[in-house]
Design an enzyme around this catalytic site. Structure first.
Site, PDB file in Angstrom:
ATOM      1  N   LYS A  28      45.448  37.765  39.508  1.00 24.63           N
ATOM      2  CA  LYS A  28      44.634  37.224  38.415  1.00 24.63           C
ATOM      3  C   LYS A  28      45.415  37.122  37.110  1.00 24.63           C
ATOM      4  CE  LYS A  28      41.107  37.799  41.156  1.00 24.63           C
ATOM      5  NZ  LYS A  28      40.057  36.918  41.569  1.00 24.63           N
TER       6      LYS A  28
HETATM    7  C1  LIG Z   1      43.476  41.339  45.455  1.00 27.78           C
HETATM    8  C2  LIG Z   1      42.629  40.143  45.691  1.00 27.78           C
HETATM    9  N1  LIG Z   1      42.880  39.395  46.772  1.00 27.78           N
HETATM   10  C3  LIG Z   1      42.153  38.305  47.044  1.00 27.78           C
HETATM   11  C4  LIG Z   1      41.104  37.926  46.245  1.00 27.78           C
HETATM   12  C5  LIG Z   1      40.348  36.681  46.576  1.00 27.78           C
HETATM   13  O1  LIG Z   1      40.690  35.631  45.717  1.00 27.78           O
HETATM   14  P1  LIG Z   1      39.689  34.436  45.464  1.00 27.78           P
HETATM   15  O2  LIG Z   1      38.456  35.045  44.885  1.00 27.78           O
HETATM   16  O3  LIG Z   1      40.371  33.544  44.507  1.00 27.78           O
HETATM   17  O4  LIG Z   1      39.413  33.819  46.776  1.00 27.78           O
HETATM   18  C6  LIG Z   1      40.803  38.694  45.109  1.00 27.78           C
HETATM   19  C7  LIG Z   1      39.688  38.372  44.201  1.00 27.78           C
HETATM   20  O5  LIG Z   1      39.440  37.347  43.794  1.00 27.78           O
HETATM   21  C8  LIG Z   1      41.611  39.801  44.816  1.00 27.78           C
HETATM   22  O6  LIG Z   1      41.417  40.514  43.711  1.00 27.78           O
HETATM   23  N1  LIG Z   2      37.810  39.066  43.664  1.00 27.71           N
HETATM   24  C1  LIG Z   2      37.462  38.825  42.328  1.00 27.71           C
HETATM   25  C2  LIG Z   2      36.059  38.312  42.199  1.00 27.71           C
HETATM   26  C3  LIG Z   2      35.935  37.385  41.044  1.00 27.71           C
HETATM   27  O1  LIG Z   2      36.720  36.281  41.315  1.00 27.71           O
HETATM   28  P1  LIG Z   2      37.141  35.147  40.295  1.00 27.71           P
HETATM   29  O2  LIG Z   2      38.451  34.704  40.803  1.00 27.71           O
HETATM   30  O3  LIG Z   2      36.087  34.124  40.369  1.00 27.71           O
HETATM   31  O4  LIG Z   2      37.230  35.724  38.926  1.00 27.71           O
HETATM   32  C4  LIG Z   2      37.731  40.064  41.496  1.00 27.71           C
HETATM   33  O5  LIG Z   2      38.644  40.782  41.820  1.00 27.71           O
HETATM   34  O6  LIG Z   2      37.071  40.328  40.529  1.00 27.71           O
END
Ligand SMILES: Cc1ncc(COP(=O)(O)O)c(C=O)c1O
Ligand SMILES: N[C@@H](CCOP(=O)(O)O)C(=O)O
Length: 468
Positions: free
Chosen positions: A112
């Site tokens: 993120k």
């Molecule tokens: C460590 C981790 N892996 C995978 C994901 C999944 O990613 P996305 O929500 O973009 O599918 C998340 C949260 O979003 C995460 O924090």
């Molecule tokens: N897995 C995410 C959930 C929120 O996802 P986002 O990519 O829409 O912000 C988290 O770790 O918070």
């Protein structure tokens, strides 16, 4: 570049407005009207270039003239200086045909950070230009929260309120949200699951009098700028492995479908991708949907990969819009069905279209742990549980014909208990994050109720317009 909502009824906007809006006013998500195209020569030229340069080239067509090029370049450069690895998102080979794209070298050890470090700067920039303040809200299953707080802490133009499921995030994740001392940071632990938190965030965006009174802005991947910044590393990895002359596949640990949708965007822009593979834990709604064509909510099961414990996957709506010819009424109908009955069915044509680009697989708890152990034994490489899900699914689906890139979405030290139990190794936090583990925590425990959360935000946000 102009942006339209997946539901077709919100105003068409330019980049800066989309950045501040979060969710569109018709409840949909913004998408660019067209996909900028990169030819083979441009993609080949990305190989060996500094990350910042590729980032500027990939993102500039989406920003258009809305932010002057020099300002965009400065923000990109500052954002990625906060990363601990000079390549920003290095590739590590773990077996003959598998590469982990390490996306966790940012300040909070999560993928993120790649988008959030830039988003914080871009929002501040646009707010300052307009002389405005904003109230940022976000829902997190663990990682978005810490990354958002790190990106926005101490910023004068924003207050940030992060909603997370009480007791369902790792200790490190919780402490990243509860230990910053900055007055503009509010960590709200809700008595519910992530889907409850996300539903409350979306509910607040759809409550227009509240939304306008507090100048609401969102940092979840409903915000297009989050996806935009994540497109870059698909090009970086693809070019490093021989694109455009060689196809590459990507396996993505998936929850809210934001990260993998960025891969879809890169593919639409010309990156030759063989397959984008959705990897889920036992909360496998997306794998089931691709298999059956039916999107059907079930209860959320807590797992050792808590950030992927999600059933309502926001960005899937963006893919639905793409495969349904950007027909807002069709998307609206499916989303209404989901809200009313907890499920909807995708027609055969759009489903076939999805399956041309996407594959999917599921990994249970035992498989997650045994993958962590196996890769540690075989390659001396320590995976976090989310990335392990990607590696497991990639191994199942990879026929060896093209390189397989697994997105490494978190550092193993964010999930030390699960990793130690699986591999017998305690992953250490980087030195600069260790203090956090003994610092005082500050959080507010609230009911998972939109009214309760709104009242808390109104009482604490500086952007509240008096008397409106
Ligand atoms: C460590 C981790 N892996 C995978 C994901 C999944 O990613 P996305 O929500 O973009 O599918 C998340 C949260 O979003 C995460 O924090
Ligand atoms: N897995 C995410 C959930 C929120 O996802 P986002 O990519 O829409 O912000 C988290 O770790 O918070």
């Amino acid at each position: 570049m102009k942006y339209t909502s997946t539901r077709g009824e919100a105003p068409v906007l330019e980049f800066s407005d989309v950045l501040l809006q979060g969710l569109a006013r018709d409840g949909g998500l913004y998408l660019p009207e067209t996909w900028p195209q990169f030819d083979a020569e441009t993609i080949a030229s990305f190989a060996g270039k500094p990350y910042e340069d590729v980032a500027f080239q990939a993102m500039q067509p989406f920003v258009g003239g809305d932010i002057p090029d020099d300002d965009l370049k400065s923000m990109i450069s500052e954002a990625y200086q906060s990363f601990r690895h000079p390549a920003v998102t290095p590739l590590v080979q773990t077996d003959a045909n598998t590469f982990v794209l390490e996306l966790f070298h940012g300040p909070t050890l999560a993928f993120k950070d790649v988008a959030m470090q830039l988003l914080g700067r871009m929002m501040d920039y646009v707010l300052a230009k307009r002389g405005l303040r904003a109230t940022i809200v976000g829902a997190t299953s663990g990682d978005t929260g810490g990354a958002a707080i790190d990106a926005f802490r101490g910023r004068d133009r924003t207050d940030i309120f992060i909603l997370f499921p009480d007791g369902r995030v790792s200790n490190v994740q919780r402490r990243q949200m509860t230990t910053p001392e900055d007055a503009n940071v509010h960590a709200l632990a809700l008595t519910g699951n992530f889907d409850d938190c996300q539903a409350i965030v979306k509910g607040m965006f759809n409550h227009f009098s509240f939304r306008d009174r507090v100048a609401l802005s969102g940092v979840n991947s409903i915000n297009w700028a989050r996806i935009l910044a994540q497109i870059v590393y698909y090009f970086v990895a693809g070019a490093a492995l021989g694109s455009p002359h060689r196809k590459v596949s990507f396996t993505v640990p998936t929850g809210n479908f934001g990260d993998i949708f960025a891969g879809y965007a890169a593919m639409k822009m010309g990156l030759p991708v063989e397959k984008l593979i959705v990897a889920t834990n036992v909360n496998d709604i997306l794998a089931r949907t691709l298999e059956t064509g039916r999107y059907e909510k079930r209860g959320v099961t807590p797992t050792i990969s808590p950030s992927m414990d999600i059933q309502v996957s926001s960005n899937f709506e963006r893919l639905l819009s793409e495969v349904c010819g950007k027909d807002g009424a069709v998307v609206q109908r499916m989303m209404n069905q989901l809200a009313q009955s907890g499920s909807f069915t995708i027609d055969d044509g759009p489903l076939a279209d999805m399956r041309r680009s996407f594959g999917a697989g599921r990994c249970d708890e035992a498989q997650t742990s045994s993958t962590i152990a196996r890769v540690w034994e075989d390659a001396g490489y320590l995976l976090d549980p989310h990335t392990a899900i990607g590696v497991h699914v990639a191994k199942e689906q990879n026929d060896g014909s093209v390189p397989m890139v697994v997105l490494g979405t978190a550092h193993p030290a964010k999930f030390p208990d699960a990793v130690e139990k699986a591999a017998g190794i305690h992953p250490e936090l980087p030195e600069n994050l260790k203090d956090m583990m003994s610092a005082e925590e500050r959080q507010q425990i609230l009911a998972a109720d939109q009214d309760v959360v709104e009242r808390y935000i109104e009482d604490h946000a500086r952007a509240v317009t008096a008397g409106v």
